[in-house]
Design a protein around this motif. Structure first.
Motif, PDB file in Angstrom:
ATOM      1  N   SER A 187      34.812 -33.983 -11.746  1.00 12.43           N
ATOM      2  CA  SER A 187      34.349 -35.105 -12.567  1.00 12.43           C
ATOM      3  C   SER A 187      35.326 -36.270 -12.522  1.00 12.43           C
ATOM      4  O   SER A 187      34.918 -37.435 -12.469  1.00 12.43           O
ATOM      5  N   ALA A 188      36.619 -35.957 -12.550  1.00 11.77           N
ATOM      6  CA  ALA A 188      37.645 -37.009 -12.513  1.00 11.77           C
ATOM      7  C   ALA A 188      37.611 -37.763 -11.188  1.00 11.77           C
ATOM      8  O   ALA A 188      37.711 -38.993 -11.153  1.00 11.77           O
ATOM      9  N   VAL A 189      37.461 -37.023 -10.081  1.00 11.71           N
ATOM     10  CA  VAL A 189      37.369 -37.661  -8.758  1.00 11.71           C
ATOM     11  C   VAL A 189      36.118 -38.527  -8.682  1.00 11.71           C
ATOM     12  O   VAL A 189      36.152 -39.663  -8.184  1.00 11.71           O
ATOM     13  N   CYS A 190      35.007 -38.016  -9.178  1.00  8.74           N
ATOM     14  CA  CYS A 190      33.753 -38.772  -9.198  1.00  8.74           C
ATOM     15  C   CYS A 190      33.921 -40.059  -9.998  1.00  8.74           C
ATOM     16  O   CYS A 190      33.456 -41.131  -9.585  1.00  8.74           O
ATOM     17  N   TYR A 191      34.596 -39.954 -11.128  1.00 12.03           N
ATOM     18  CA  TYR A 191      34.823 -41.126 -11.979  1.00 12.03           C
ATOM     19  C   TYR A 191      35.674 -42.171 -11.261  1.00 12.03           C
ATOM     20  O   TYR A 191      35.331 -43.357 -11.230  1.00 12.03           O
ATOM     21  N   GLY A 222      30.131 -41.751 -22.776  1.00 10.17           N
ATOM     22  CA  GLY A 222      31.261 -40.971 -23.267  1.00 10.17           C
ATOM     23  C   GLY A 222      32.570 -41.738 -23.228  1.00 10.17           C
ATOM     24  O   GLY A 222      32.602 -42.967 -23.103  1.00 10.17           O
ATOM     25  N   THR A 223      33.670 -40.997 -23.292  1.00 11.02           N
ATOM     26  CA  THR A 223      34.987 -41.626 -23.304  1.00 11.02           C
ATOM     27  C   THR A 223      35.302 -42.314 -21.979  1.00 11.02           C
ATOM     28  O   THR A 223      35.979 -43.335 -21.944  1.00 11.02           O
ATOM     29  N   GLY A 224      34.791 -41.767 -20.867  1.00  4.81           N
ATOM     30  CA  GLY A 224      34.995 -42.401 -19.568  1.00  4.81           C
ATOM     31  C   GLY A 224      34.341 -43.768 -19.507  1.00  4.81           C
ATOM     32  O   GLY A 224      34.897 -44.719 -18.939  1.00  4.81           O
ATOM     33  N   GLY A 225      33.148 -43.880 -20.079  1.00  2.15           N
ATOM     34  CA  GLY A 225      32.462 -45.164 -20.110  1.00  2.15           C
ATOM     35  C   GLY A 225      33.225 -46.194 -20.919  1.00  2.15           C
ATOM     36  O   GLY A 225      33.334 -47.363 -20.515  1.00  2.15           O
ATOM     37  N   VAL A 226      33.759 -45.765 -22.061  1.00  5.12           N
ATOM     38  CA  VAL A 226      34.574 -46.681 -22.873  1.00  5.12           C
ATOM     39  C   VAL A 226      35.823 -47.085 -22.104  1.00  5.12           C
ATOM     40  O   VAL A 226      36.257 -48.246 -22.162  1.00  5.12           O
ATOM     41  N   GLY A 227      36.399 -46.139 -21.361  1.00  4.24           N
ATOM     42  CA  GLY A 227      37.580 -46.449 -20.549  1.00  4.24           C
ATOM     43  C   GLY A 227      37.288 -47.529 -19.521  1.00  4.24           C
ATOM     44  O   GLY A 227      38.118 -48.415 -19.275  1.00  4.24           O
ATOM     45  N   THR A 228      36.102 -47.489 -18.920  1.00  5.47           N
ATOM     46  CA  THR A 228      35.707 -48.511 -17.943  1.00  5.47           C
ATOM     47  C   THR A 228      35.585 -49.875 -18.609  1.00  5.47           C
ATOM     48  O   THR A 228      36.025 -50.898 -18.068  1.00  5.47           O
ATOM     49  N   ILE A 229      34.995 -49.906 -19.793  1.00  6.81           N
ATOM     50  CA  ILE A 229      34.819 -51.172 -20.525  1.00  6.81           C
ATOM     51  C   ILE A 229      36.164 -51.747 -20.949  1.00  6.81           C
ATOM     52  O   ILE A 229      36.433 -52.953 -20.785  1.00  6.81           O
ATOM     53  N   ILE A 230      37.037 -50.893 -21.480  1.00 11.74           N
ATOM     54  CA  ILE A 230      38.349 -51.365 -21.954  1.00 11.74           C
ATOM     55  C   ILE A 230      39.192 -51.888 -20.797  1.00 11.74           C
ATOM     56  O   ILE A 230      39.934 -52.866 -20.946  1.00 11.74           O
ATOM     57  N   LYS A 231      39.059 -51.269 -19.630  1.00  8.02           N
ATOM     58  CA  LYS A 231      39.798 -51.774 -18.473  1.00  8.02           C
ATOM     59  C   LYS A 231      39.346 -53.185 -18.122  1.00  8.02           C
ATOM     60  O   LYS A 231      40.162 -54.060 -17.815  1.00  8.02           O
ATOM     61  N   ALA A 232      38.041 -53.429 -18.183  1.00  9.23           N
ATOM     62  CA  ALA A 232      37.519 -54.765 -17.878  1.00  9.23           C
ATOM     63  C   ALA A 232      37.905 -55.777 -18.939  1.00  9.23           C
ATOM     64  O   ALA A 232      38.190 -56.939 -18.637  1.00  9.23           O
ATOM     65  N   ALA A 233      37.939 -55.341 -20.205  1.00  6.79           N
ATOM     66  CA  ALA A 233      38.200 -56.273 -21.308  1.00  6.79           C
ATOM     67  C   ALA A 233      39.678 -56.521 -21.536  1.00  6.79           C
ATOM     68  O   ALA A 233      40.100 -57.669 -21.759  1.00  6.79           O
ATOM     69  N   LEU A 234      40.502 -55.458 -21.451  1.00  5.82           N
ATOM     70  CA  LEU A 234      41.915 -55.573 -21.818  1.00  5.82           C
ATOM     71  C   LEU A 234      42.873 -55.161 -20.710  1.00  5.82           C
ATOM     72  O   LEU A 234      44.097 -55.201 -20.907  1.00  5.82           O
ATOM     73  N   PHE A 245      40.939 -33.677 -19.018  1.00  2.53           N
ATOM     74  CA  PHE A 245      40.194 -34.678 -18.255  1.00  2.53           C
ATOM     75  C   PHE A 245      40.960 -35.987 -18.067  1.00  2.53           C
ATOM     76  O   PHE A 245      41.069 -36.473 -16.932  1.00  2.53           O
ATOM     77  N   PRO A 246      41.525 -36.593 -19.132  1.00  2.00           N
ATOM     78  CA  PRO A 246      42.280 -37.831 -18.897  1.00  2.00           C
ATOM     79  C   PRO A 246      43.487 -37.638 -17.993  1.00  2.00           C
ATOM     80  O   PRO A 246      43.845 -38.532 -17.210  1.00  2.00           O
ATOM     81  N   ILE A 247      44.135 -36.478 -18.078  1.00  2.00           N
ATOM     82  CA  ILE A 247      45.270 -36.203 -17.197  1.00  2.00           C
ATOM     83  C   ILE A 247      44.806 -36.141 -15.746  1.00  2.00           C
ATOM     84  O   ILE A 247      45.447 -36.692 -14.843  1.00  2.00           O
ATOM     85  N   LEU A 248      43.676 -35.490 -15.509  1.00  2.73           N
ATOM     86  CA  LEU A 248      43.136 -35.395 -14.148  1.00  2.73           C
ATOM     87  C   LEU A 248      42.660 -36.758 -13.640  1.00  2.73           C
ATOM     88  O   LEU A 248      42.752 -37.040 -12.442  1.00  2.73           O
ATOM     89  N   VAL A 249      42.159 -37.586 -14.542  1.00  2.45           N
ATOM     90  CA  VAL A 249      41.782 -38.953 -14.160  1.00  2.45           C
ATOM     91  C   VAL A 249      43.015 -39.712 -13.678  1.00  2.45           C
ATOM     92  O   VAL A 249      42.974 -40.423 -12.667  1.00  2.45           O
ATOM     93  N   LYS A 250      44.121 -39.545 -14.378  1.00  2.00           N
ATOM     94  CA  LYS A 250      45.379 -40.193 -13.976  1.00  2.00           C
ATOM     95  C   LYS A 250      45.866 -39.660 -12.632  1.00  2.00           C
ATOM     96  O   LYS A 250      46.264 -40.433 -11.737  1.00  2.00           O
ATOM     97  N   LEU A 251      45.822 -38.342 -12.462  1.00  4.42           N
ATOM     98  CA  LEU A 251      46.354 -37.724 -11.241  1.00  4.42           C
ATOM     99  C   LEU A 251      45.515 -38.035 -10.009  1.00  4.42           C
ATOM    100  O   LEU A 251      46.040 -38.005  -8.884  1.00  4.42           O
ATOM    101  N   THR A 252      44.243 -38.295 -10.195  1.00  4.24           N
ATOM    102  CA  THR A 252      43.369 -38.552  -9.042  1.00  4.24           C
ATOM    103  C   THR A 252      43.087 -40.042  -8.837  1.00  4.24           C
ATOM    104  O   THR A 252      42.282 -40.403  -7.975  1.00  4.24           O
ATOM    105  N   ALA A 253      43.748 -40.894  -9.600  1.00  3.17           N
ATOM    106  CA  ALA A 253      43.490 -42.337  -9.504  1.00  3.17           C
ATOM    107  C   ALA A 253      43.824 -42.895  -8.122  1.00  3.17           C
ATOM    108  O   ALA A 253      43.189 -43.848  -7.660  1.00  3.17           O
TER     109      ALA A 253
END
Length: 284
Positions: free
Chosen positions: A26-30, A43-55, A93-101
């Motif tokens: 899921s993290a790789v897909c994201y 979910g939280t991933g969607g909010v993460g995408t929005i916050i990245k664009a906004a802030l 999940f957030p840790i894996l998102v960071k590791l696969t970025a």
């Protein structure tokens, strides 16, 4: 340590290994398919995408903070036991998102293929989430709020999840436009569809419940022409309290229209309900 305890530990280790691999998928897909194209996954991933664009805050930070807030809310309103069952996924999940970025820099997909990308992302994410649910866990995050709303005000989980994800997609349309919001809706639909298929399997059979005044004729047609057995039983109607005959039969999906047409020819006033049958056992 007795045999049962060893087996229990082995099963827990297996489940957590599977869950970790699915969260990694899921993290790789994201990171590879959704984030670069600004497709909000809910979910939280969607909010993460929005916050990245906004802030311009890295998504894993947003996901981690929101996951911790959700866990605290779960601890307060749902208790320790239900919270611990989702803590691993919520924090992993957030840790894996960071590791696969870093994979985003190695893999590139053309934005001209967004439709195909969204379909594949929905399939991949649906498989990953479906397997996590199938082994008895969930991916955490906003699902805690859905559980809280169900416990406190009896709001169905499906309804609260729809409201939460719908709100996230609506906010996303402000930052990314209506077109990408529609892609997000498509992603969520495919994701949920695949999750259901993983959890329930693919239906290869149809179960027919037939209310008819000619049960013997219809049963004979199904048995002699299609080679499938039937179960006949009497029921009482709720409104007029009349006794009625009901036929139950389970047939392969390929024979659906044959049964339907057979019922129509024998008794055009018959009432029937056909549903997907995911598992059939004990038939001779």
């Amino acid at each position: 340590m007795d045999h049962l305890q060893k087996l229990r530990i082995k099963n827990i280790a297996r489940d957590y290994t599977i869950m970790t691999l699915m969260l990694l998928l899921s993290a790789v897909c994201y990171n590879v398919l959704l984030l670069p194209l600004d497709i909000v996954s809910g979910g939280t991933g969607g909010v993460g995408t929005i916050i990245k664009a906004a802030l311009n805050i890295e998504p894993y930070i947003t996901i981690l903070v929101l996951s911790i807030i959700c866990l605290l809310a779960s601890w307060i309103f749902l208790g320790k036991e239900k919270t611990l069952s989702t803590a691993y996924a919520s924090l992993s999940f957030p840790i894996l998102v960071k590791l696969t970025a870093f994979i985003e820099q190695e893999v590139y997909f053309s934005t001209n293929d967004m439709f195909v990308i969204v379909i594949f992302a929905g399939i991949i994410n649906g498989i990953a989430n479906g397997i996590v649910y199938k082994i008895g866990y969930n991916s955490g995050g906003f699902s805690a709020f859905s559980q809280i709303l169900f416990e406190k005000i009896h709001m169905p989980v499906a309804k609260s999840s729809f409201i939460i994800n719908g709100t996230i997609v609506l906010v996303a349309s402000y930052y990314f436009g209506l077109t990408k919001a529609m892609y997000a809706v498509l992603f969520l639909y495919i994701n949920n569809l695949i999750m259901d298929k993983v959890l329930l399997g693919i239906s290869k059979n149809k179960a027919f419940y037939i209310v008819t005044t000619k049960p013997d004729d219809i049963s004979e047609f199904i048995i002699n022409n299609l080679g499938h057995d039937t179960t006949n039983f009497d029921v009482k109607g709720g409104l007029l309290e009349k006794r009625k005959n009901v036929i139950l039969t389970v047939i392969p999906s390929r024979d659906y229209y044959k049964v339907k047409e057979g019922i129509r020819m024998i008794d055009d006033k018959a009432f029937f309900v056909a549903t997907d049958s995911y598992e059939v056992k004990g038939a001779s």
